[in-house]
Structure formats: structure tokens, C-alpha cells
Write a protein that holds these residues in place. Structure first.
Motif, PDB file in Angstrom:
ATOM      1  N   PRO A 136       0.831  -1.207   0.000  1.00  0.00           N
ATOM      2  CA  PRO A 136       0.000   0.000   0.000  1.00  0.00           C
ATOM      3  C   PRO A 136       0.865   1.256   0.000  1.00  0.00           C
ATOM      4  O   PRO A 136       1.882   1.324   0.697  1.00  0.00           O
ATOM      5  N   GLY A 137       0.467   2.241  -0.807  1.00  0.00           N
ATOM      6  CA  GLY A 137       1.211   3.491  -0.904  1.00  0.00           C
ATOM      7  C   GLY A 137       2.360   3.456  -1.890  1.00  0.00           C
ATOM      8  O   GLY A 137       3.066   4.457  -2.040  1.00  0.00           O
ATOM      9  N   GLU A 138       2.554   2.315  -2.578  1.00  0.00           N
ATOM     10  CA  GLU A 138       3.622   2.206  -3.567  1.00  0.00           C
ATOM     11  C   GLU A 138       3.066   2.316  -4.980  1.00  0.00           C
ATOM     12  O   GLU A 138       1.913   1.950  -5.245  1.00  0.00           O
ATOM     13  N   VAL A 139       3.897   2.802  -5.875  1.00  0.00           N
ATOM     14  CA  VAL A 139       3.523   3.022  -7.277  1.00  0.00           C
ATOM     15  C   VAL A 139       4.399   2.124  -8.147  1.00  0.00           C
ATOM     16  O   VAL A 139       5.619   2.080  -7.965  1.00  0.00           O
ATOM     17  N   PRO A 140       3.810   1.389  -9.099  1.00  0.00           N
ATOM     18  CA  PRO A 140       4.662   0.635 -10.022  1.00  0.00           C
ATOM     19  C   PRO A 140       5.376   1.582 -10.994  1.00  0.00           C
ATOM     20  O   PRO A 140       4.742   2.420 -11.625  1.00  0.00           O
TER      21      PRO A 140
END
Length: 265
Positions: free
Chosen positions: A219-223
Motif C-alpha cells: 500500500p502506498g507504492e507506485v509501479p
């Protein structure tokens, strides 16, 4: 043993270990600070087309070295090395189909073969880690996830096809720092080609990579997606040349130069 257990070992020592069949696994984390390279080996009659293809598509195909026809020694980045034995695993392609994944290709070597070493995104991962940015596939001891996209490369002669990308999940607040860190390394793919929604570049399910292993996206991460040196393999599948050899995804050639040698300050 894990790849990261060999972080402090020299490239020459690791290449010898690979040549002796003592390491056949992916190489991310090995020989920390040293350049790793993607491999493409083609007959001489296709080598010029590939050279132009790489020139027109420098993000996925940044050239580090080119061998003389019939000579497997990469004289610029690893004098004395042998591209037919010094990678942990290869792919042998016949008419666009992968027919074998051997640990050396000595029996396939011919006098007309030309080897190309291309920059690899593993080279900028040290900069990410030094900046406090997580590299998930290293944390999880997995191969980096790679995807065939809908981004078309500029064609050259007989060669054409889609760009392949590698993905690393980055905490949203650290994405700008990741772009700046990797942008310093244009010779090894440089800055990302896409950030965010995978579907916009033709990736249906980010948890099902075409090559490599899936990694956790917290959660809170962007690919974040970078051009990948497996792009030539997508071109091979598309164009179906009679014969070609590449590295197996994640099983790279470890060269003598340092990552920092390719950084732009």
C-alpha cells in the motif's frame, strides 16, 4: 547461497565461478557496484540490422560492447572473458522459438557470430539503494518482473517489435527521487518510461509478468517501469530470425567497469 552473498566478490571471480558451473541462478545483487549486461548473439548477416536497431532504441538497447565476428571475448568491458560460457544461463532461439536454456553455448558457437552486450537496469539499483529507495526483487530474493508492452520500438532492417520493461514498486513520495537517481545512468536504461497505471502500456496484470518473478506491491507504492534489455527477445519472437542466442532473463553478464563509470553528473 543468495546472489547478495556475492556482493563483494570481483567480476572476474564470479565469471570464473559461472564458467565452472558453480552458479546458474539470476545475478541481481552480485558484484555490487559493477555493471551487468544483457546479451544478444546474432549471425553477422543480422548484426548490422541489430546495431541500427540499438542506435534507434537507446533506452531499451544501450550498447556497452560488441565482439568481433567469431570471437566471444568482450574486449572493452571484460578482457579475457568468454560470452559463450560466462553467463549463468542462456536462451537459444531457432526461428523465433526458444529451444533450449543451457548454462553455456560453446557447442552453438560459430565463426560468424557477433555478441552485443547491452546495459542493464541492475546497474542503477545501487544508486536507488544508496538513496534509501527499496528494490523489492532484491529484498525478496527474486528475479525482477518484466513485461512486454504496447510501446513499439523504432524498426531497423529486419528487426522490429515491442519494448520490454522492468518494474520496481516505489513508495509514492520517493518516485521523484527514483527518477532523478536512475536518470543519471542513460547508458544503462536511464529514467523510467512509465509511472503508474500498467494498463496504459498494455500490461493486463502487473502480478503476472511475462518474464521474471512477481513481487509484492505494498500500500502506498507506485509501479515504476524502466526500459529493459530483454526487448531484443521480444523482437526475436516477433521477427523469428533463423538463429540467435540471448541471456536468460535475469541471468546477466557481469562486466569489469563500475556502475559509476556510466553515471552522468
Amino acid at each position: 547461497m543468495k546472489a547478495f552473498d556475492y556482493a563483494g566478490v570481483s567480476p572476474r571471480e564470479v565469471r570464473q565461478m559461472i564458467r565452472e558451473g558453480k552458479w546458474t541462478l539470476p545475478t541481481p545483487g552480485m558484484c555490487k557496484g559493477h555493471v551487468q549486461g544483457n546479451l544478444v548473439i546474432l549471425p553477422k548477416d543480422l548484426a548490422y540490422d541489430f546495431l541500427v536497431f540499438a542506435q534507434r532504441n537507446p533506452k531499451p538497447c544501450p550498447i556497452l560492447d560488441v565482439t568481433e565476428p567469431g570471437n566471444p571475448e568482450p574486449k572493452i568491458v571484460a578482457p579475457g572473458a568468454d560470452l559463450s560460457t560466462d553467463l549463468p544461463r542462456y536462451r537459444v532461439w531457432v526461428n523465433g522459438e526458444c529451444v533450449e536454456e543451457p548454462t553455456d553455448v560453446k557447442k552453438y558457437w560459430r565463426d560468424d557470430l557477433v555478441g552485443f552486450l547491452l546495459g542493464c537496469s541492475f546497474s542503477f539499483e545501487g544508486a536507488l539503494l544508496e538513496a534509501g529507495i527499496p528494490v523489492r526483487h532484491i529484498e525478496q530474493n527474486r528475479n525482477v518482473p518484466m513485461y512486454i508492452t504496447n510501446i513499439q520500438c523504432a524498426p531497423a532492417g529486419a528487426l522490429k517489435g515491442p519494448m520490454v520493461v522492468s518494474m520496481r514498486p516505489i513508495p509514492a513520495a520517493q518516485v521523484p527521487k527514483a527518477v532523478l537517481c536512475t536518470g543519471r545512468f542513460p547508458a544503462v536504461h536511464g529514467s523510467p518510461v512509465h509511472i503508474g497505471d500498467p494498463s496504459l502500456i498494455g500490461i493486463a496484470d502487473v502480478n503476472k509478468p511475462d518474464m521474471g518473478d512477481p513481487v509484492d506491491i505494498n500500500p502506498g507504492e507506485v509501479p515504476v517501469f524502466w526500459a529493459c534489455g530483454c526487448t531484443p527477445q521480444a523482437a526475436i519472437m516477433d521477427v523469428k530470425p533463423p538463429f540467435c542466442i540471448t541471456h536468460a532473463p535475469g541471468h546477466m553478464f557481469i562486466a569489469d567497469p563500475k556502475d559509476a563509470d556510466y553515471a552522468v553528473f
